[in-house]
Design a protein around this motif. Sequence first.
Motif, PDB file in Angstrom:
ATOM      1  N   SER A  27       0.805  -1.221   0.000  1.00  0.00           N
ATOM      2  CA  SER A  27       0.000   0.000   0.000  1.00  0.00           C
ATOM      3  C   SER A  27       0.836   1.269   0.000  1.00  0.00           C
ATOM      4  N   SER A  69      -0.850   3.059   3.599  1.00  0.00           N
ATOM      5  CA  SER A  69      -1.613   4.199   3.085  1.00  0.00           C
ATOM      6  C   SER A  69      -1.352   5.461   3.897  1.00  0.00           C
ATOM      7  N   THR A 118     -10.905   7.747  -2.164  1.00  0.00           N
ATOM      8  CA  THR A 118     -10.031   6.936  -1.321  1.00  0.00           C
ATOM      9  C   THR A 118     -10.665   5.591  -0.991  1.00  0.00           C
ATOM     10  N   ARG A 122      -9.383   2.283  -3.991  1.00  0.00           N
ATOM     11  CA  ARG A 122      -8.734   1.079  -3.475  1.00  0.00           C
ATOM     12  C   ARG A 122      -9.127  -0.163  -4.271  1.00  0.00           C
ATOM     13  N   ARG A 128      -5.159   2.088  -7.055  1.00  0.00           N
ATOM     14  CA  ARG A 128      -5.350   1.704  -5.661  1.00  0.00           C
ATOM     15  C   ARG A 128      -4.113   1.918  -4.794  1.00  0.00           C
ATOM     16  N   GLN A 129      -2.907   1.652  -5.309  1.00  0.00           N
ATOM     17  CA  GLN A 129      -1.712   1.782  -4.486  1.00  0.00           C
ATOM     18  C   GLN A 129      -1.282   3.232  -4.282  1.00  0.00           C
ATOM     19  N   SER A 132      -3.643   7.250  -1.988  1.00  0.00           N
ATOM     20  CA  SER A 132      -3.384   7.971  -0.745  1.00  0.00           C
ATOM     21  C   SER A 132      -2.547   9.227  -0.967  1.00  0.00           C
ATOM     22  N   THR A 149     -10.377   4.466   3.530  1.00  0.00           N
ATOM     23  CA  THR A 149      -9.275   3.551   3.234  1.00  0.00           C
ATOM     24  C   THR A 149      -9.521   2.188   3.871  1.00  0.00           C
ATOM     25  N   ALA A 153      -9.883  -1.058   1.532  1.00  0.00           N
ATOM     26  CA  ALA A 153      -8.882  -2.113   1.712  1.00  0.00           C
ATOM     27  C   ALA A 153      -9.523  -3.377   2.269  1.00  0.00           C
ATOM     28  N   TRP A 156     -11.381  -5.203  -0.578  1.00  0.00           N
ATOM     29  CA  TRP A 156     -10.433  -5.819  -1.510  1.00  0.00           C
ATOM     30  C   TRP A 156      -9.773  -7.055  -0.892  1.00  0.00           C
TER      31      TRP A 156
END
Length: 210
Positions: A27, A69, A118, A122, A128-129, A132, A149, A153, A156
């Motif tokens: 992340s 993140s 945000t 994700r 997604r990475q 942030s 977040t 996360a 996912w």
Amino acid sequence: MESVAFIQWCLDNLNYWTIALLMAIESSFIPFPSEVVVPPAAYKAAIPGSDLNVLLVVLSATGGAMIGSIINYAIAYFLGRPVIYGFANSRIGHMCLLDEQKIKTAEDYFNKHGAIATFTGRLVPAVRQLISLPAGLARMKMGNFLLFTFLGAGIWNSILATIGYYLQSVVPEDQLMGQVEKYSEELKIVIIAVVVLVVGFLLYKGLKKK
């Protein structure tokens, strides 16, 4: 070579700490796919007598993702846009597979969708990475950033864990990663479609309210 050996050691010795550590790396701005961490951990958790619990695997992975993140958010928040883009264009940034276009893509996505990015970001490949970073650049409220977040996360990682847990009963371990890649690519398409629908609905509600 040493970094590859370190990652392989973590994968060979999966526990809640190594899961959190690898997901924190995933992340951050360091390129590392979550698909090689969560599904194997969930696969291991599905084996009878395993010392891993699939729910704790998801929580550990999500906790690690939160740490990575927050690091990205803090770097962008305190250092600002010139430093972030300068790093992306540097030799070290290129070694991390970063470039100005990738940062700009994430920032454009955030600017287009707002704080909810945000969460939805994700779930979007190639965004997604790094989502942030624009959140930090925009100085998004920390409370909202952490909530969105965590939700993104968590969803996912739950999807990846479900794949790994299910595959334990139907796929030999040496074929696991090939099947994970197959399923994750199909799921990415579904997830992107869901994200588009959610964002569209939120925009519709916002315009209707105005």
